[in-house]
Design a protein around this motif. Structure first.
Motif, PDB file in Angstrom:
ATOM      1  N   ARG A 137      -4.160  60.798 -16.013  1.00  0.00           N
ATOM      2  CA  ARG A 137      -4.569  60.592 -14.617  1.00  0.00           C
ATOM      3  C   ARG A 137      -6.035  60.961 -14.417  1.00  0.00           C
ATOM      4  N   HIS A 138      -6.456  62.088 -14.969  1.00  0.00           N
ATOM      5  CA  HIS A 138      -7.849  62.478 -14.850  1.00  0.00           C
ATOM      6  C   HIS A 138      -8.769  61.480 -15.562  1.00  0.00           C
ATOM      7  N   PHE A 139      -8.328  61.006 -16.710  1.00  0.00           N
ATOM      8  CA  PHE A 139      -9.114  60.022 -17.453  1.00  0.00           C
ATOM      9  C   PHE A 139      -9.269  58.738 -16.639  1.00  0.00           C
ATOM     10  N   TRP A 140      -8.183  58.273 -16.042  1.00  0.00           N
ATOM     11  CA  TRP A 140      -8.239  57.050 -15.248  1.00  0.00           C
ATOM     12  C   TRP A 140      -9.151  57.224 -14.035  1.00  0.00           C
ATOM     13  N   ASN A 141      -9.101  58.395 -13.403  1.00  0.00           N
ATOM     14  CA  ASN A 141      -9.995  58.662 -12.277  1.00  0.00           C
ATOM     15  C   ASN A 141     -11.454  58.601 -12.712  1.00  0.00           C
ATOM     16  N   SER A 142     -11.771  59.151 -13.878  1.00  0.00           N
ATOM     17  CA  SER A 142     -13.147  59.104 -14.380  1.00  0.00           C
ATOM     18  C   SER A 142     -13.583  57.676 -14.653  1.00  0.00           C
ATOM     19  N   VAL A 143     -12.702  56.865 -15.214  1.00  0.00           N
ATOM     20  CA  VAL A 143     -13.029  55.470 -15.509  1.00  0.00           C
ATOM     21  C   VAL A 143     -13.312  54.705 -14.214  1.00  0.00           C
ATOM     22  N   VAL A 144     -12.432  54.859 -13.229  1.00  0.00           N
ATOM     23  CA  VAL A 144     -12.601  54.142 -11.955  1.00  0.00           C
ATOM     24  C   VAL A 144     -13.884  54.578 -11.250  1.00  0.00           C
ATOM     25  N   ILE A 145     -14.135  55.885 -11.224  1.00  0.00           N
ATOM     26  CA  ILE A 145     -15.299  56.409 -10.513  1.00  0.00           C
ATOM     27  C   ILE A 145     -16.596  55.987 -11.193  1.00  0.00           C
ATOM     28  N   LEU A 165     -26.338  54.050 -19.141  1.00  0.00           N
ATOM     29  CA  LEU A 165     -26.867  55.327 -18.678  1.00  0.00           C
ATOM     30  C   LEU A 165     -26.186  55.779 -17.398  1.00  0.00           C
ATOM     31  N   ASN A 166     -25.938  54.853 -16.482  1.00  0.00           N
ATOM     32  CA  ASN A 166     -25.305  55.226 -15.224  1.00  0.00           C
ATOM     33  C   ASN A 166     -23.855  55.648 -15.431  1.00  0.00           C
ATOM     34  N   ILE A 167     -23.158  54.982 -16.352  1.00  0.00           N
ATOM     35  CA  ILE A 167     -21.781  55.392 -16.659  1.00  0.00           C
ATOM     36  C   ILE A 167     -21.762  56.819 -17.200  1.00  0.00           C
ATOM     37  N   ILE A 168     -22.709  57.120 -18.083  1.00  0.00           N
ATOM     38  CA  ILE A 168     -22.779  58.480 -18.644  1.00  0.00           C
ATOM     39  C   ILE A 168     -23.065  59.505 -17.550  1.00  0.00           C
ATOM     40  N   LEU A 169     -24.018  59.192 -16.664  1.00  0.00           N
ATOM     41  CA  LEU A 169     -24.352  60.118 -15.584  1.00  0.00           C
ATOM     42  C   LEU A 169     -23.163  60.335 -14.652  1.00  0.00           C
ATOM     43  N   ALA A 170     -22.467  59.245 -14.302  1.00  0.00           N
ATOM     44  CA  ALA A 170     -21.321  59.371 -13.403  1.00  0.00           C
ATOM     45  C   ALA A 170     -20.159  60.090 -14.093  1.00  0.00           C
ATOM     46  N   TRP A 171     -19.968  59.829 -15.386  1.00  0.00           N
ATOM     47  CA  TRP A 171     -18.878  60.460 -16.135  1.00  0.00           C
ATOM     48  C   TRP A 171     -19.083  61.972 -16.215  1.00  0.00           C
ATOM     49  N   ASN A 172     -20.331  62.404 -16.349  1.00  0.00           N
ATOM     50  CA  ASN A 172     -20.629  63.829 -16.541  1.00  0.00           C
ATOM     51  C   ASN A 172     -20.899  64.573 -15.231  1.00  0.00           C
ATOM     52  N   GLU A 173     -20.916  63.877 -14.118  1.00  0.00           N
ATOM     53  CA  GLU A 173     -21.199  64.532 -12.841  1.00  0.00           C
ATOM     54  C   GLU A 173     -20.105  65.559 -12.515  1.00  0.00           C
ATOM     55  N   PRO A 190     -14.203  60.112 -25.088  1.00  0.00           N
ATOM     56  CA  PRO A 190     -14.378  58.691 -24.724  1.00  0.00           C
ATOM     57  C   PRO A 190     -15.838  58.289 -24.554  1.00  0.00           C
ATOM     58  N   ILE A 191     -16.646  59.150 -23.910  1.00  0.00           N
ATOM     59  CA  ILE A 191     -18.036  58.781 -23.665  1.00  0.00           C
ATOM     60  C   ILE A 191     -18.846  58.857 -24.954  1.00  0.00           C
ATOM     61  N   LEU A 192     -18.485  59.768 -25.874  1.00  0.00           N
ATOM     62  CA  LEU A 192     -19.156  59.831 -27.168  1.00  0.00           C
ATOM     63  C   LEU A 192     -18.868  58.580 -27.989  1.00  0.00           C
ATOM     64  N   ILE A 193     -17.628  58.147 -27.966  1.00  0.00           N
ATOM     65  CA  ILE A 193     -17.249  56.938 -28.707  1.00  0.00           C
ATOM     66  C   ILE A 193     -17.975  55.716 -28.136  1.00  0.00           C
ATOM     67  N   MET A 194     -18.009  55.623 -26.799  1.00  0.00           N
ATOM     68  CA  MET A 194     -18.716  54.503 -26.171  1.00  0.00           C
ATOM     69  C   MET A 194     -20.201  54.526 -26.527  1.00  0.00           C
ATOM     70  N   GLY A 195     -20.802  55.714 -26.492  1.00  0.00           N
ATOM     71  CA  GLY A 195     -22.213  55.823 -26.834  1.00  0.00           C
ATOM     72  C   GLY A 195     -22.496  55.484 -28.287  1.00  0.00           C
ATOM     73  N   TRP A 196     -21.564  55.852 -29.176  1.00  0.00           N
ATOM     74  CA  TRP A 196     -21.755  55.565 -30.601  1.00  0.00           C
ATOM     75  C   TRP A 196     -21.759  54.070 -30.865  1.00  0.00           C
ATOM     76  N   PHE A 197     -20.823  53.346 -30.271  1.00  0.00           N
ATOM     77  CA  PHE A 197     -20.711  51.911 -30.522  1.00  0.00           C
ATOM     78  C   PHE A 197     -21.752  51.093 -29.753  1.00  0.00           C
ATOM     79  N   SER A 198     -22.332  51.672 -28.725  1.00  0.00           N
ATOM     80  CA  SER A 198     -23.313  50.924 -27.929  1.00  0.00           C
ATOM     81  C   SER A 198     -24.732  51.452 -28.120  1.00  0.00           C
ATOM     82  N   GLN A 199     -24.945  52.265 -29.155  1.00  0.00           N
ATOM     83  CA  GLN A 199     -26.260  52.869 -29.317  1.00  0.00           C
ATOM     84  C   GLN A 199     -27.354  51.836 -29.577  1.00  0.00           C
ATOM     85  N   LYS A 200     -27.050  50.783 -30.322  1.00  0.00           N
ATOM     86  CA  LYS A 200     -28.059  49.757 -30.568  1.00  0.00           C
ATOM     87  C   LYS A 200     -28.479  49.068 -29.276  1.00  0.00           C
ATOM     88  N   GLN A 201     -27.485  48.743 -28.459  1.00  0.00           N
ATOM     89  CA  GLN A 201     -27.781  48.098 -27.188  1.00  0.00           C
ATOM     90  C   GLN A 201     -28.546  49.041 -26.264  1.00  0.00           C
TER      91      GLN A 201
END
Length: 276
Positions: free
Chosen positions: A70-78, A203-211, A254-265
């Motif tokens: 539930r907490h994970f889903w809330n973070s994704v939606v937000i 970058l915005n996803i990371i900022l919102a995820w860590n807020e 989750p955010i580390l995995i996303m950052g790892w796979f999208s680092q080139k972009q």
């Protein structure tokens, strides 16, 4: 001689880069290590921690005590919701600043960026009261709105920088061919700025995820994201280091995995237009 100097310089730069990278990543690595230790072992000296037994006890306890999904889903939606809403507002704003002549553009950008210098606690009480009165307290919609407003200056500033690298002649040619303002934004400008938009989104996803500040103060249970999930393991009775580390690892994975796979972009977008 030049080759020797070049090789020596490359070696120094490589070693320095690895040293900085390890120093930055070490807190995350140590958190992961502590998450696989018992509470008794987690408070020992570093050497004793490394030599102690590894266990999944903390992860099992966290799963029993909290609803991680539930907490994970809330973070994704937000995070995704605030990013999408921010783009809808920021793309037209950045387009206007980049391609519509105006002497005050730089001043407006600096004013927008200066709002990030305001301590969040300075506006906590009025925002809390507004959210309480309009029914947005402890809702994902409320958090999407507040995080959009918080990160909007950064989104506009980044998109403005990317849009300025696009030749204005291309947009003028599109207008001469009969493209409307909507078509110009959607079919001409946006596709050309995809690398910059992609890096802005990441970058915005990371900022919102860590807020943490706003998510902890404007939520209680229903809309609590992973930042509140982590904070729940810091109690007046003391810090449960192993369980807190396990919760932190589950939140940042989750955010580390996303950052790892999208680092080139991400790198491509952040360096977009850096070389003339």
């Amino acid at each position: 001689m030049a080759r020797a100097v070049t090789n020596r310089r490359k070696l120094i730069v490589t070693v320095a880069a690895w040293a900085v990278g390890i120093a930055i990543f070490f807190p995350i690595l140590w958190t992961v290590i502590l998450s696989f230790k018992s509470e008794g072992d987690a408070i020992k000296t570093p050497l004793e921690v490394l030599s102690s037994a590894w266990t999944f006890e903390s992860y099992a306890t966290v799963q029993e005590r909290s609803n991680y999904v539930r907490h994970f889903w809330n973070s994704v939606v937000i995070s995704l919701g605030s990013t999408l809403l921010g783009l809808i507002i920021a793309i037209p704003a950045a387009w206007a600043m980049a391609f519509v002549p105006g002497k005050q553009t730089k001043n407006v950008l600096m004013w927008m960026l200066s709002t990030k210098m305001l301590p969040p606690v300075g506006v906590l009480v009025p925002i809390y009261l507004i959210f309480r009165d309009v029914g947005l307290l402890d809702t994902k919609t409320g958090l999407v709105i507040v995080l959009t407003l918080i990160n909007l200056p950064i989104i506009v500033w980044m998109l403005y920088t990317y849009f300025k690298e696009i030749p204005g002649e291309i947009l003028e040619a599109a207008r001469m061919d009969g493209a409307s303002l909507r078509n110009e934004l959607i079919h001409v400008l946006t596709p050309m700025a995809v690398p910059g938009i992609a890096s802005t989104v990441l970058l915005n996803i990371i900022l919102a995820w860590n807020e943490a500040f706003w998510t902890l103060n404007l939520t209680a249970a229903k809309a609590a994201p992973l930042t509140a999930f982590i904070a729940s393991y810091s109690s007046p009775e003391g810090l449960f280091y192993a369980k807190l580390s396990a919760a932190s690892t589950m939140a940042i994975a989750p955010i580390l995995i996303m950052g790892w796979f999208s680092q080139k972009q991400l790198v491509r977008g952040l360096t977009f237009g850096a070389v003339k």
